[in-house]
Design a protein around this motif. Structure first.
Motif, PDB file in Angstrom:
ATOM      1  N   LYS A  64       0.818  -1.215   0.000  1.00 19.15           N
ATOM      2  CA  LYS A  64       0.000   0.000   0.000  1.00 19.15           C
ATOM      3  C   LYS A  64       0.854   1.267   0.000  1.00 19.15           C
ATOM      4  O   LYS A  64       0.332   2.361   0.166  1.00 19.15           O
ATOM      5  N   ASN A  65       2.178   1.089  -0.165  1.00 17.98           N
ATOM      6  CA  ASN A  65       3.140   2.185  -0.152  1.00 17.98           C
ATOM      7  C   ASN A  65       3.165   2.910   1.198  1.00 17.98           C
ATOM      8  O   ASN A  65       3.264   4.126   1.270  1.00 17.98           O
ATOM      9  N   PHE A  66       3.074   2.120   2.267  1.00 18.34           N
ATOM     10  CA  PHE A  66       3.249   2.638   3.619  1.00 18.34           C
ATOM     11  C   PHE A  66       4.535   2.049   4.175  1.00 18.34           C
ATOM     12  O   PHE A  66       4.876   0.900   3.892  1.00 18.34           O
ATOM     13  N   TRP A  67       5.243   2.838   4.986  1.00 14.61           N
ATOM     14  CA  TRP A  67       6.560   2.437   5.467  1.00 14.61           C
ATOM     15  C   TRP A  67       6.683   2.734   6.950  1.00 14.61           C
ATOM     16  O   TRP A  67       6.352   3.817   7.411  1.00 14.61           O
ATOM     17  N   ARG A  68       7.178   1.765   7.694  1.00 13.55           N
ATOM     18  CA  ARG A  68       7.377   1.907   9.143  1.00 13.55           C
ATOM     19  C   ARG A  68       8.792   2.428   9.363  1.00 13.55           C
ATOM     20  O   ARG A  68       9.761   1.834   8.902  1.00 13.55           O
ATOM     21  N   ILE A  69       8.876   3.556  10.067  1.00 12.61           N
ATOM     22  CA  ILE A  69      10.166   4.233  10.254  1.00 12.61           C
ATOM     23  C   ILE A  69      10.325   4.610  11.723  1.00 12.61           C
ATOM     24  O   ILE A  69       9.387   5.095  12.349  1.00 12.61           O
ATOM     25  N   VAL A  70      11.528   4.389  12.248  1.00 16.62           N
ATOM     26  CA  VAL A  70      11.839   4.830  13.610  1.00 16.62           C
ATOM     27  C   VAL A  70      12.670   6.102  13.501  1.00 16.62           C
ATOM     28  O   VAL A  70      13.572   6.197  12.665  1.00 16.62           O
ATOM     29  N   ALA A  71      12.339   7.087  14.300  1.00 19.97           N
ATOM     30  CA  ALA A  71      13.029   8.384  14.271  1.00 19.97           C
ATOM     31  C   ALA A  71      14.490   8.222  14.675  1.00 19.97           C
ATOM     32  O   ALA A  71      14.839   7.353  15.479  1.00 19.97           O
ATOM     33  N   ALA A  72      15.339   9.065  14.142  1.00 18.01           N
ATOM     34  CA  ALA A  72      16.776   9.002  14.402  1.00 18.01           C
ATOM     35  C   ALA A  72      17.101   9.056  15.895  1.00 18.01           C
ATOM     36  O   ALA A  72      18.001   8.364  16.362  1.00 18.01           O
ATOM     37  N   ASP A  73      16.358   9.843  16.651  1.00 20.87           N
ATOM     38  CA  ASP A  73      16.644   9.968  18.083  1.00 20.87           C
ATOM     39  C   ASP A  73      16.169   8.768  18.904  1.00 20.87           C
ATOM     40  O   ASP A  73      16.472   8.661  20.077  1.00 20.87           O
ATOM     41  N   LYS A  74      15.450   7.841  18.277  1.00 22.33           N
ATOM     42  CA  LYS A  74      14.973   6.657  18.994  1.00 22.33           C
ATOM     43  C   LYS A  74      15.585   5.365  18.458  1.00 22.33           C
ATOM     44  O   LYS A  74      15.202   4.271  18.867  1.00 22.33           O
ATOM     45  N   ILE A  75      16.575   5.472  17.560  1.00 25.81           N
ATOM     46  CA  ILE A  75      17.168   4.290  16.933  1.00 25.81           C
ATOM     47  C   ILE A  75      17.827   3.378  17.969  1.00 25.81           C
ATOM     48  O   ILE A  75      17.618   2.165  17.958  1.00 25.81           O
ATOM     49  N   GLU A  76      18.630   3.943  18.854  1.00 23.30           N
ATOM     50  CA  GLU A  76      19.314   3.119  19.863  1.00 23.30           C
ATOM     51  C   GLU A  76      18.313   2.385  20.758  1.00 23.30           C
ATOM     52  O   GLU A  76      18.478   1.207  21.048  1.00 23.30           O
ATOM     53  N   GLU A  77      17.285   3.094  21.186  1.00 21.76           N
ATOM     54  CA  GLU A  77      16.258   2.483  22.030  1.00 21.76           C
ATOM     55  C   GLU A  77      15.566   1.343  21.278  1.00 21.76           C
ATOM     56  O   GLU A  77      15.324   0.279  21.832  1.00 21.76           O
ATOM     57  N   TYR A  78      15.282   1.550  19.977  1.00 22.00           N
ATOM     58  CA  TYR A  78      14.646   0.507  19.175  1.00 22.00           C
ATOM     59  C   TYR A  78      15.578  -0.689  18.987  1.00 22.00           C
ATOM     60  O   TYR A  78      15.142  -1.840  19.061  1.00 22.00           O
ATOM     61  N   GLN A 125      17.733  -1.892  20.954  1.00 22.91           N
ATOM     62  CA  GLN A 125      17.799  -2.685  22.179  1.00 22.91           C
ATOM     63  C   GLN A 125      16.480  -3.368  22.502  1.00 22.91           C
ATOM     64  O   GLN A 125      16.457  -4.513  22.928  1.00 22.91           O
ATOM     65  N   SER A 126      15.371  -2.677  22.289  1.00 21.44           N
ATOM     66  CA  SER A 126      14.081  -3.197  22.746  1.00 21.44           C
ATOM     67  C   SER A 126      13.224  -3.827  21.652  1.00 21.44           C
ATOM     68  O   SER A 126      12.382  -4.668  21.935  1.00 21.44           O
ATOM     69  N   LYS A 127      13.376  -3.375  20.390  1.00 23.05           N
ATOM     70  CA  LYS A 127      12.550  -3.830  19.255  1.00 23.05           C
ATOM     71  C   LYS A 127      11.059  -3.567  19.489  1.00 23.05           C
ATOM     72  O   LYS A 127      10.201  -4.254  18.941  1.00 23.05           O
ATOM     73  N   VAL A 128      10.744  -2.564  20.287  1.00 21.12           N
ATOM     74  CA  VAL A 128       9.358  -2.197  20.571  1.00 21.12           C
ATOM     75  C   VAL A 128       8.787  -1.453  19.373  1.00 21.12           C
ATOM     76  O   VAL A 128       9.281  -0.391  18.993  1.00 21.12           O
ATOM     77  N   ILE A 129       7.749  -2.010  18.779  1.00 22.18           N
ATOM     78  CA  ILE A 129       7.173  -1.479  17.545  1.00 22.18           C
ATOM     79  C   ILE A 129       6.521  -0.106  17.754  1.00 22.18           C
ATOM     80  O   ILE A 129       6.396   0.675  16.815  1.00 22.18           O
TER      81      ILE A 129
END
Length: 85
Positions: A47-61, A63-67
């Motif tokens: 559907k041309n939608f993309w899940r993106i994590v913000a640059a300031d939350k990359i480290e937290e993601y 470690q945790s992989k919290v969606i």
């Protein structure tokens, strides 16, 4: 941007899944983050939608992989993508 254009950008750096990208939009401010391949990746991509994590939350993601740390964006609103890494 089309799905194919975004996939081509994502395929340019296959060795680094956490390569940061700068995303330019038609009607909003530029956003820096990382495209995430979550379990719903294929469904969203159709559907041309993309899940993106913000640059300031990359480290937290990393470690945790919290969606819930990610946001979903419509690829048709992208005007350009550039790599930051």
């Amino acid at each position: 941007m089309t799905i194919e254009q975004i996939e081509r950008f994502l395929g340019a750096n296959p060795n680094d899944p956490f390569c940061s990208a700068k995303i330019f939009f038609k009607a909003r401010n530029t956003f820096e983050g990382v495209f995430i391949k979550a379990p719903d990746y294929l469904e969203l991509k159709k559907k041309n939608f993309w899940r993106i994590v913000a640059a300031d939350k990359i480290e937290e993601y990393r470690q945790s992989k919290v969606i819930s740390l990610t946001r979903i964006f419509n690829g048709s609103e992208f005007t350009r993508l550039s790599s930051n890494g």
